[in-house]
Write a protein that holds these residues in place. Structure first.
Motif, short mmCIF file in Angstrom:
data_model
loop_
_atom_site.label_atom_id
_atom_site.label_comp_id
_atom_site.label_asym_id
_atom_site.label_seq_id
_atom_site.Cartn_x
_atom_site.Cartn_y
_atom_site.Cartn_z
N ARG A 122 0.83 -1.21 0.00
CA ARG A 122 0.00 0.00 0.00
C ARG A 122 0.86 1.26 0.00
N PRO A 123 0.38 2.32 -0.60
CA PRO A 123 1.05 3.61 -0.43
C PRO A 123 0.87 4.09 1.00
N HIS A 124 1.70 4.98 1.45
CA HIS A 124 1.55 5.53 2.79
C HIS A 124 0.17 6.16 2.93
N ASP A 125 -0.51 5.82 4.00
CA ASP A 125 -1.86 6.32 4.22
C ASP A 125 -2.04 6.64 5.70
N GLU A 126 -3.24 7.07 6.06
CA GLU A 126 -3.50 7.46 7.45
C GLU A 126 -3.28 6.30 8.42
N LEU A 127 -3.57 5.07 7.97
CA LEU A 127 -3.42 3.91 8.85
C LEU A 127 -1.97 3.75 9.31
N LEU A 128 -1.01 4.01 8.42
CA LEU A 128 0.40 3.87 8.76
C LEU A 128 0.79 4.77 9.93
N PHE A 129 0.14 5.91 10.05
CA PHE A 129 0.47 6.89 11.08
C PHE A 129 -0.45 6.80 12.30
N SER A 130 -1.12 5.66 12.43
CA SER A 130 -2.11 5.49 13.49
C SER A 130 -1.79 4.25 14.33
N PRO A 131 -2.15 4.25 15.62
CA PRO A 131 -2.01 3.03 16.43
C PRO A 131 -2.89 1.90 15.94
N GLU A 132 -3.87 2.21 15.07
CA GLU A 132 -4.75 1.18 14.54
C GLU A 132 -4.04 0.27 13.54
N LEU A 133 -2.82 0.62 13.16
CA LEU A 133 -2.08 -0.25 12.25
C LEU A 133 -1.88 -1.63 12.86
N LYS A 134 -1.57 -1.68 14.14
CA LYS A 134 -1.31 -2.98 14.79
C LYS A 134 -2.52 -3.90 14.73
N PRO A 135 -3.70 -3.52 15.21
CA PRO A 135 -4.84 -4.45 15.13
C PRO A 135 -5.24 -4.75 13.69
N HIS A 136 -5.03 -3.80 12.79
CA HIS A 136 -5.34 -4.04 11.38
C HIS A 136 -4.49 -5.19 10.85
N ILE A 137 -3.20 -5.17 11.13
CA ILE A 137 -2.31 -6.24 10.66
C ILE A 137 -2.67 -7.56 11.32
N LEU A 138 -2.87 -7.56 12.63
CA LEU A 138 -3.20 -8.80 13.34
C LEU A 138 -4.48 -9.43 12.80
N GLU A 139 -5.47 -8.61 12.56
CA GLU A 139 -6.74 -9.12 12.05
C GLU A 139 -6.56 -9.79 10.70
N ARG A 140 -5.73 -9.21 9.86
CA ARG A 140 -5.53 -9.75 8.51
C ARG A 140 -4.52 -10.90 8.48
N TRP A 141 -3.52 -10.85 9.35
CA TRP A 141 -2.65 -12.02 9.47
C TRP A 141 -3.45 -13.26 9.86
N ALA A 142 -4.50 -13.08 10.66
CA ALA A 142 -5.31 -14.22 11.10
C ALA A 142 -5.88 -14.97 9.90
N LEU A 143 -6.14 -14.28 8.80
CA LEU A 143 -6.64 -14.93 7.60
C LEU A 143 -5.62 -15.90 7.02
N LEU A 144 -4.35 -15.67 7.32
CA LEU A 144 -3.27 -16.45 6.74
C LEU A 144 -2.75 -17.56 7.65
N VAL A 145 -3.24 -17.61 8.89
CA VAL A 145 -2.75 -18.61 9.83
C VAL A 145 -3.01 -20.04 9.35
N PRO A 146 -4.20 -20.37 8.80
CA PRO A 146 -4.38 -21.74 8.29
C PRO A 146 -3.36 -22.10 7.20
N LEU A 147 -3.04 -21.16 6.33
CA LEU A 147 -2.02 -21.41 5.32
C LEU A 147 -0.65 -21.59 5.96
N PHE A 148 -0.35 -20.77 6.97
CA PHE A 148 0.91 -20.90 7.69
C PHE A 148 1.04 -22.30 8.28
N ARG A 149 -0.01 -22.78 8.92
CA ARG A 149 0.03 -24.11 9.53
C ARG A 149 0.27 -25.19 8.46
N TYR A 150 -0.37 -25.04 7.34
CA TYR A 150 -0.23 -26.02 6.25
C TYR A 150 1.20 -26.03 5.73
#
Length: 224
Positions: free
Chosen positions: A185-213
């Motif tokens: 992504r280009p630099h956006d408001e999310l990058l400059f916000s504490p909300e970046l952390k939960p945003h990444i964690l929420e989306r990493w969760a989508l990839l955990v089943p693939l990680f396990r595999y």
């Protein structure tokens, strides 16, 4: 506590890109520590904590890369990286040889996802063998991944396509080597916000089943 990156973070990284030499870096070292190193380490610490609390059984460890390039591998480049990344993976001497969650910031963009950049040829052969022997399991993972719009499969495919068990699996089956599920992504408001952390964690969760595999592939017999 991670509060987000700042415009000064971006300014510093552009400075490194265009002034990649020791004198400039030493004159701006305090900016590096304040605006890049400190928030990156805080983000890494909090992302790791979030992953460990939810997926502690995976046995993950975290790392933040050094800004200093290996002097043996400069190849005409300056001594400093103009981008910085963090990784969360299972322990290994070379994390790039394992499936790895990552976040990276560069002067003009940021990205995150799940990478398996230096998967061995034997590992890729094991992945194809799994898909041949049990296509349904991988198809179930791929169908779930196709329902999200954050990550895209990236990697170098074979020039001569192999015959996959199904059309759905063909992009995965034909990865020549390492690959990733990446969001850039280009630099956006999310990058400059504490909300970046939960945003990444929420989306990493989508990839955990693939990680396990993927993380169990090395235990399969070599089919070659």
């Amino acid at each position: 506590m991670f509060q987000g990156f700042s415009p000064e973070t971006v300014d510093f990284m552009w400075g490194v890109r265009f002034n990649n030499e020791r004198g400039w870096f030493e004159a701006h070292k305090s900016e590096y520590k304040t605006y890049l190193e400190y928030p990156m380490k805080e983000l890494c610490r909090e992302l790791y904590k979030g992953m460990d609390e939810k997926y502690g059984a995976l046995g993950l460890v975290s790392r933040v890369c050094r800004i200093y390039r290996d002097a043996r591998r400069l190849h005409g480049r300056g001594p400093y990286k103009d981008h910085l990344w963090l990784t969360i993976s299972q322990p290994a001497e070379r994390w790039s040889c394992l499936p790895t969650f990552w976040f990276e910031i560069a002067p003009d963009n940021y990205s995150f996802g799940l990478g398996y950049w230096m998967a061995k040829a034997s590992t890729m052969a094991k992945l194809r063998a799994r898909m041949d022997n049990d296509p349904e399991t991988m198809e179930k993972l791929v169908r779930k991944l196709e329902k999200q719009d954050t990550f895209q499969l990236q990697g170098e495919p074979f020039k001569k396509q192999k015959e996959a068990p199904s059309e759905l699996l063909s992009p995965w089956y034909n990865m020549k080597g390492g690959f990733s599920m990446s969001s850039e992504r280009p630099h956006d408001e999310l990058l400059f916000s504490p909300e970046l952390k939960p945003h990444i964690l929420e989306r990493w969760a989508l990839l955990v089943p693939l990680f396990r595999y993927l993380s169990t592939l090395d235990g399969d017999p070599d089919p070659r």
